[in-house]
Design an enzyme around this catalytic site. Structure first.
Site, mmCIF file in Angstrom:
data_model
loop_
_atom_site.group_PDB
_atom_site.id
_atom_site.type_symbol
_atom_site.label_atom_id
_atom_site.label_comp_id
_atom_site.label_asym_id
_atom_site.label_seq_id
_atom_site.Cartn_x
_atom_site.Cartn_y
_atom_site.Cartn_z
ATOM 1 C CG ASN A 83 63.439 -61.813 20.532
ATOM 2 O OD1 ASN A 83 63.704 -62.904 20.870
ATOM 3 N ND2 ASN A 83 64.989 -61.251 19.909
ATOM 4 N NE ARG A 84 61.188 -67.033 18.970
ATOM 5 C CZ ARG A 84 61.815 -66.840 18.322
ATOM 6 N NH1 ARG A 84 62.891 -65.681 18.003
ATOM 7 N NH2 ARG A 84 61.223 -66.373 16.288
ATOM 8 C CG HIS A 109 57.919 -59.837 18.261
ATOM 9 N ND1 HIS A 109 58.912 -59.538 19.011
ATOM 10 C CD2 HIS A 109 58.536 -60.409 17.016
ATOM 11 C CE1 HIS A 109 60.272 -60.104 18.415
ATOM 12 N NE2 HIS A 109 59.694 -60.237 16.640
ATOM 13 C CG HIS A 178 60.433 -57.427 13.903
ATOM 14 N ND1 HIS A 178 60.784 -57.692 12.452
ATOM 15 C CD2 HIS A 178 60.108 -58.272 14.562
ATOM 16 C CE1 HIS A 178 61.147 -59.051 12.279
ATOM 17 N NE2 HIS A 178 60.454 -59.718 14.138
ATOM 18 C CB ALA A 179 62.294 -52.057 9.803
ATOM 19 C CE1 TYR A 180 60.678 -60.224 7.998
ATOM 20 C CE2 TYR A 180 59.509 -58.864 9.078
ATOM 21 C CZ TYR A 180 59.964 -59.567 9.644
ATOM 22 O OH TYR A 180 59.542 -61.173 10.038
ATOM 23 C CG ASP A 245 65.543 -65.864 14.297
ATOM 24 O OD1 ASP A 245 65.559 -64.574 14.988
ATOM 25 O OD2 ASP A 245 64.226 -66.247 14.299
ATOM 26 C CD GLN A 281 66.944 -62.397 17.623
ATOM 27 O OE1 GLN A 281 67.863 -62.033 18.744
ATOM 28 N NE2 GLN A 281 66.614 -63.103 17.952
ATOM 29 C CD GLU A 309 64.056 -57.680 15.253
ATOM 30 O OE1 GLU A 309 62.432 -58.137 15.792
ATOM 31 O OE2 GLU A 309 64.531 -59.375 14.406
#
Length: 344
Positions: A83-84, A109, A178-180, A245, A281, A309
């Site tokens: 994340n940020r 990330h 970070h799987a979509y 998000d 997330q 996440e």
């Protein structure tokens, strides 16, 4: 019983250090998952629908070359800090650190070359695989030699991901995968017919660069109240949302607990997410734009996948009232997330 197989997947380009990328296939009677030694990436995950038909439910690429140019972290482990981090800056023990800015004014990330872009050393286990790497002091401007182990194990319909780390200097750390996902099968047009619920009474509002404002807001009466399942498309429409998000705040407990649930009624596929982490997330693939050609040459348009996440809260290193993101020498970072797949 879980079957474990290893094979060569590809070769890293010389300019990225070279090296062989291996693929590990874990297979039970209901789930088959493929994991790469590059970035600990979940490259494929096949699970049954209610008729027993297998489909791959994660986005990704068929080859290394496919993902080398512009990769939105499909299936990867991200770190040192997922994340940020606001302005890519933090202070630890009186010293200020400046990270690479790769997300507008922020660091995302792990920076320019985070954990998702490096080769890990694998060790095959009876029911899975353990990846190890040493992130050297100063890598991506983070302090301390950080030893990291990421272990994937498969048991029936449940995939467990355990993250462990030890450091030589106090450092921020926040690891996630970070799987979509698209439970209709990767390459399906959108996720609007999915039902999502998240076990959170509060969430973190963000500024226009996606950094939490510091407020911990109640979900009650807002678009963020996902305590009961909502059908995603209708929910986004109802609240005129471009997508999610955001970090949802889970109960602060080190024990395994349910964090979220995703269901795809047309196929019956469902995924329950359990974790020891304090946050999750929820991201609805808002930045996918159809420009990436994924597996089987399909394109991935906006809202064609979601991420859940499990992690610490974003920018926690700069927010003293958030759960601590710091790992100190002599301590061990140890978190597990469990993804339970079933069909009804």
């Amino acid at each position: 019983m879980t079957e474990v197989r290893r094979e060569v997947f590809g070769q890293m380009p010389q300019e990225e250090g070279g090296g062989v990328v291996e693929k590990f296939v874990l297979k039970s009677n209901s789930v088959k998952v493929e994991i790469l030694s590059l970035g600990c990436i979940i490259a494929a995950l096949e699970t049954k629908d209610r008729d027993g038909k297998f489909s791959d439910v994660v986005l990704g690429f068929d080859t290394l070359e496919g993902g080398s140019k512009s990769h939105p972290f499909f299936g990867a482990v991200v770190g040192r800090v997922a994340n940020r981090i606001a302005k890519g800056r933090f202070t630890v023990e009186g010293k200020e650190y400046q990270l690479f800015l790769n997300n507008g004014p922020n660091s995302l990330h792990g920076g320019a070359r985070g954990f998702d872009k490096v080769l890990w050393s694998p060790q095959v286990l009876p029911n899975g695989v353990c990846f190890f790497r040493l992130s050297p002091d100063g890598e991506e401007s983070y302090p301390g030699d950080l030893k990291v182990w990421v272990t994937y194990t498969l048991s029936g319909g449940e995939l467990a991901i355990n993250y462990r780390a030890q450091t030589s200097k106090t450092t921020p750390i926040n690891l996630t995968n970070h799987a979509y996902f698209n439970l209709a099968g990767q390459g399906s047009r959108d996720i609007y017919d999915h039902e999502i619920s998240i076990e959170a009474d509060s969430y973190l509002p963000v500024d226009d660069t996606k950094i939490p404002t510091g407020e911990v807001a109640t979900v009650q009466g807002t678009a963020f109240d996902l305590r009961q399942p909502v059908e995603l498309g209708k929910h986004l429409q109802k609240f005129r949302l471009d997508g999610f998000d955001h970090n949802f705040c889970l109960q602060q407990a080190q024990a395994r607990r349910l964090a979220a649930r995703a269901r795809h009624p047309p196929t019956g596929r469902a995924m329950d997410v359990y974790t020891t982490q304090p946050g999750i997330q929820f991201y609805t693939g808002n930045n996918l734009d159809g420009s990436l050609k994924g597996k089987g040459a399909v394109v991935y348009p906006k809202h064609s996948a979601f991420c859940l996440e499990t992690q610490n809260w974003p920018d926690a290193v700069n927010k003293p009232h958030f759960p601590s993101a710091l790992l100190r020498p002599g301590e061990e970072y140890n978190h597990t997330t469990w993804l339970l797949f079933n069909a009804a």
